[in-house]
Enzyme design. Structure first.
Site, PDB file in Angstrom:
ATOM      1  N   GLU A  38      49.428  55.561  37.600  1.00 42.26           N
ATOM      2  CA  GLU A  38      50.528  54.612  37.291  1.00 42.26           C
ATOM      3  C   GLU A  38      50.562  54.347  35.790  1.00 42.26           C
ATOM      4  OE1 GLU A  38      49.233  51.290  39.836  1.00 42.26           O
ATOM      5  OE2 GLU A  38      50.533  52.095  41.399  1.00 42.26           O
TER       6      GLU A  38
ATOM      7  N   CYS B 169      52.138  44.465  44.960  1.00 40.80           N
ATOM      8  CA  CYS B 169      52.162  43.705  43.718  1.00 40.80           C
ATOM      9  C   CYS B 169      53.581  43.421  43.242  1.00 40.80           C
ATOM     10  CB  CYS B 169      51.390  44.464  42.636  1.00 40.80           C
ATOM     11  SG  CYS B 169      51.846  46.199  42.506  1.00 40.80           S
TER      12      CYS B 169
END
Lengths: 650, 650
Positions: free
Chosen positions: A322, A418
């Site tokens: 990521e 998240c």
């Protein structure tokens, strides 16, 4: 080196109408309750969160009531709950709600019950790690979760004036401060996932306790020092390998922990970590007065926005970790551009603006907010993108491993959730991004319909901003109260603007991209008009992906093409340089945002039915191009989407 | 359904001069001895092969001489040795060499010694599997290695007339035939990595033993039948998961074993496996007379060349499983285009040509041979590419996981060294690709300087082909001997050609892209001239990667741009549609191949130093573009390379 301006506090600005009124209402009425159900594992057809379940287990365990059940889900679940609490606090500040406040207070009761005697507070730690707390700072997120809980506690205190949550978190910070530092017996560690640094600075600003700022500075300055803490920790644990792909070299670059921040030249590694860290760094640099830390922050920010930022305000070029990759590598079809990373960019931008208002920074904040951040949520508020690509080819998403992370449809919830909770805390704290101010001047960074009160050197100032922006570019400001200086950002995309003061056109001062006027005491009405003609955006040719391509922007809103309008194989479409781009009010979106339309071309199959053709000029067929705002893409079923299309030199 | 033509045998065609003379000599004088050292673990700075070491261990073990050492390296190492043996046999056929023949005979001695009493022959199997032979057909490559050893044995027999190796392999085939089939007590298995099918057909053609053809047909027809053998095998072994990425669905598509071949619509999965399988399928279909099998072969071939073929003749769009992905997905920068896969495409093409000469098929064979295959080897023959990309950006190869497989430099050897040995067996059997023939007609598919003899219905025919092709397009043919029909392929890239027979221009028949004339008995001289003007190649617009782009080809040779000539950021370069492309003899390559040059443009940085720019027209600066043949790229140090560049409509 102190900050030039300060942010507003939670109840200082009201946002109830206009473009953001819709999204604020969506967040308050739909998303916050919806996500509460998600955190309580009460959503059908979605993976369970386990957040509240785990917290209840930890509270029970601490009270000696053990059910025999064990922790479930990833280690960082306290943070999802904390982000929801922060969002709910923002909701309370805007719209008091007894029932919601009661729910929050019950969670705070659980947190108090789960907190260990010495202040340690982490559900995963209490239920799973036990005596092994802090064993794996790199990956186990105890400090990260504390950071999010601190942010929630600060927001709740600002919203309600109740100190209980703050007290819990100050006890937790005391526990952390005892464990970490350079004194004998302390660990010289720091968070694997930055967040606590910026949270400590928020706690410092609200409590005035200098220990919190010192602890934040310790974490910032200790990071990446030799011997590398995460390497030592790994050796102690007998762990053999890093979890991240072996291509990430040096391995701790993923965590921004391969060398001291002051020596880091580029914003590297996991994008959310990098930008939370940068946010904390700016706060620490300003508070400490360290010009070296501030230069580091400026350098990392500049690297990010000059070489690693998608035109949508997304960051993170690869799903591997990521993460950021390297300068000018901005692939559209495999972009990661995580929702959380773009939100983190907004956080960092506001802190940079506090240091010194500069319109180029606010441009980035606005770009991220109106495009990447907003696109992450379905118009009904119930589905989310984790990844926000600039080109979607569903065949590739289904059949090609490098594209697996790119989804043509938003999802209800995630195993790693998240992003949805981050989005609601952004929306419910949106008021914090409109203005910053100091004793003399109020800077307006974003044109959001709002009402605000400022306490200035000369007394109280009331500001009312009325606007349909970005439906159009007209902004009317009523100022009342004390004399003060007002400053407004001129957006980078705006080719022409006018300012009328009490009906007369004035030529204002301009500084760092902000037009400024001195207002006398009493009422003043200012009308700002920003030219909202659609414009073509091109990209630095150092970026291979976008050479020969163009995209469209109107005001802060980027546009894209969708299969729903144009059929498949969007890459065949061309926008001639000389083709006028018009507003399309037949296809208006929430907030009265028009579509765009232009005459373009589509490359035809051509006369030869073979894969490769010799000396054949591509045949272009006229078509009408219909663009929709990027933030609404994917609301009409799954299909292709494209931001950058081929330009045709005219 | 029989094949319309047959291939030549190993000593029927001589290739000694011209363009390929260089490469044949390189293979014979340098690469074969070099790779012999590699197989003997005798290369410095390169990973060991273990091939001969393991074989010696197996031979010793079988003779009761156990040293206690164990097998090392991947399970398929017998195949590397087998491919070297096949190449060495080709070398013997072209250039008798006592020392080399002695080395080969010593390896054959080792193989004989390693063969088990019942004919089983596999080094990994004997040393590692023991009684568990055939336990994991999907991954353990016993049948694959047998296939390569059979091909080597056939070549050695053709080169020397010695039957010993053939006898060893017929005993091995008898062992396999007893183990596999539909009779009670037999396993209904088939190779996880196809190869044995085509090898059995070669063995059938040289021995005339119909059992070999029947066994090949069994493997072809059993593949993918229910219950799926590989699934059953996995269950028996208690294996939990497939080894391939979970994105490959259905999982056995990677092995072309998810359903019967007759039901497969697209050429899927691991590219080398797919094309070895297709080669065997064509042979089995023709021999068996099954029109359903032949339609399957045609369908899979058409799918491959119409939707899954790089312009370089490369195949395999992803490194995940070294595999095909889906139609029209041909990324340039992350292409896999494995050397072995392109060689396998040449194998399949020749078999398709045997069925029916069609110039479009020979075009593909030529494209693969002159570009992807040839580019895989350094000009000095000592370094190799496994992956053959169409765009190289070294920063990405170093810093971005999706590009890790793309190397800007050739390597000395590989842990999985299938490619170098495959290339030498291709080069040393190149004579098999120039012609196919039947009793009436000789078809020339490739224009390679050569001499050949054919036994036809009317008697012997001698053909001498003299040409500098592809340095120029002039080909002179001297035919002597019996009357026959001669047919020459007109390449798809050729816009104009002439044929002179004994000094007079003739207008020949044309059929399936082959011009044809009847030659009387006695000497005939034919001059062919193919127009070799450089031409622009464009791609089907269904392929997103190449829209708006163009590449250059001259004759069969594709060209590319390199950092060595143009500096960095090659993607900034544009080739105007109306810019003439000229030959550049100042930069001539082995075989007298010119560079190409054209006036073009380079996109300048432009006036604004920001990542995104509003309403700015890209500034194009005139530059000279210098193109080099793709097959020589990467011979001047590591750097960027680009095949497809932007076209500029003129």
């Amino acid at each position: 080196m102190m900050k030039n301006t300060q942010p507003v506090s939670l109840k200082q600005v009201k946002i109830e109408k206009g473009f953001w009124g819709y999204y604020r209402d969506l967040a308050f009425s739909s998303m916050i309750p919806h996500q509460w159900r998600a955190l309580n594992d009460d959503l059908s057809d979605a993976p369970p969160s386990y957040s509240l379940r785990n917290l209840r287990l930890a509270a029970d365990r601490n009270r000696g009531l053990s059910s025999g059940e064990t922790y479930q889900g990833p280690c960082f679940l306290d943070s999802d709950l904390a982000k929801w609490l922060e969002a709910a606090a923002g909701r309370l500040a805007a719209r008091p709600d007894e029932q919601l406040e009661k729910s929050i207070d019950e969670v705070i009761d659980l947190l108090a019950a789960a907190q260990e005697a010495d202040g340690y507070l982490n559900t995963f730690g209490s239920l799973v790690l036990g005596k092994n707390r802090w064993r794996n700072l790199r990956d186990e997120h105890e400090l990260y979760c504390s950071g999010h809980l601190i942010e929630a506690a600060v927001a709740y205190f600002e919203a309600t004036g109740k100190r209980r949550f703050i007290d819990i978190m100050e006890r937790n910070v005391a526990c952390i401060a005892e464990a970490f530092g350079r004194e004998p017996g302390q660990r010289r560690g720091y968070p694997g996932h930055p967040e606590l640094e910026l949270a400590l600075m928020r706690l410092f600003h609200v409590t005035g306790n200098p220990h919190h700022a010192r602890l934040a500075r310790y974490f910032i300055e200790e990071r990446g020092q030799q011997p590398l803490y995460f390497e030592e920790e790994k050796k102690r644990a007998g762990r053999e390998q890093a979890d991240w792909p072996p291509y990430i070299r040096p391995p701790l670059r993923q965590y921004q922990a391969h060398k001291p921040l002051k020596e880091q030249q580029t914003l590297d590694g996991h994008a959310v970590r990098a930008l939370y860290l940068l946010s904390g760094l700016v706060d620490v640099a300003a508070e400490s007065g360290s010009s070296e830390l501030m230069q580091t922050a400026e350098r990392l920010w500049d690297n990010c926005i000059r070489h690693r930022l998608y035109v949508t305000g997304g960051v993170g070029s690869t799903h591997h970790g990521e993460a950021f990759t390297f300068d000018n590598h901005l692939p559209n079809g495999t972009a990661y551009a995580e929702t959380c990373a773009s939100i983190a960019l907004v956080f960092a931008a506001r802190r940079m603006l506090e240091v010194q208002p500069r319109s180029a920074i606010a441009d980035v904040m606005e770009r991220a907010l109106y495009n990447n951040c907003l696109a992450s949520v379905q118009l009904d508020g119930t589905r989310f993108f984790y990844v926000n690509p600039l080109q979607v080819w569903p065949s590739a998403s289904q059949q090609e491993p490098d594209h697996w992370h790119v989804k043509p449809e938003r999802q209800k919830w995630f195993g790693c959730a998240c992003c949805p909770t981050n989005l609601i805390r952004l929306l419910s704290s949106l008021d914090r991004y409109v203005f910053t101010y100091n004793s003399q001047t109020i800077y307006q960074h974003l044109y959001i319909d709002s009402e605000a009160v400022f306490s200035m050197a000369n007394g109280l100032v009331q500001l009312t901003c009325r606007t349909r922006y970005p439906a159009d570019g007209a902004v009317t400001l009523h100022k009342d109260g004390a004399a003060c200086r007002l400053a407004w950002r001129v957006p980078g995309w705006c080719r022409q603007h006018t300012l009328m003061q009490d009906g007369r056109q004035v030529v204002p001062d301009i500084e760092n991209g902000y037009i400024q006027i001195d207002c006398p005491a009493g009422p003043v009405t200012v009308s700002l008009t920003f030219d909202m003609q659609p414009c073509r955006v091109t990209c630095d040719p150092a970026v291979p992906e976008n050479i020969g391509k163009v995209c469209l922007q109107r005001g802060p809103l980027l546009y894209c093409l969708e299969e729903a309008d144009q059929g498949r194989e969007l890459w065949r479409l061309y926008l001639p340089d000389n083709s006028p781009v018009d507003l399309d009010w037949h296809q208006a979106w929430p907030g009265d945002i028009p579509g765009l339309k232009a005459a373009g071309y589509r490359q035809a199959d051509g006369p030869v039915d073979s894969l490769y053709r010799f000396a054949e000029t591509p045949e272009l067929v006229p078509v009408r191009l219909n663009f929709v705002p990027y933030y609404v893409w994917g609301n009409r079923g799954p299909g292709e989407m494209l931001v950058w299309l081929h330009a045709l030199p005219g």
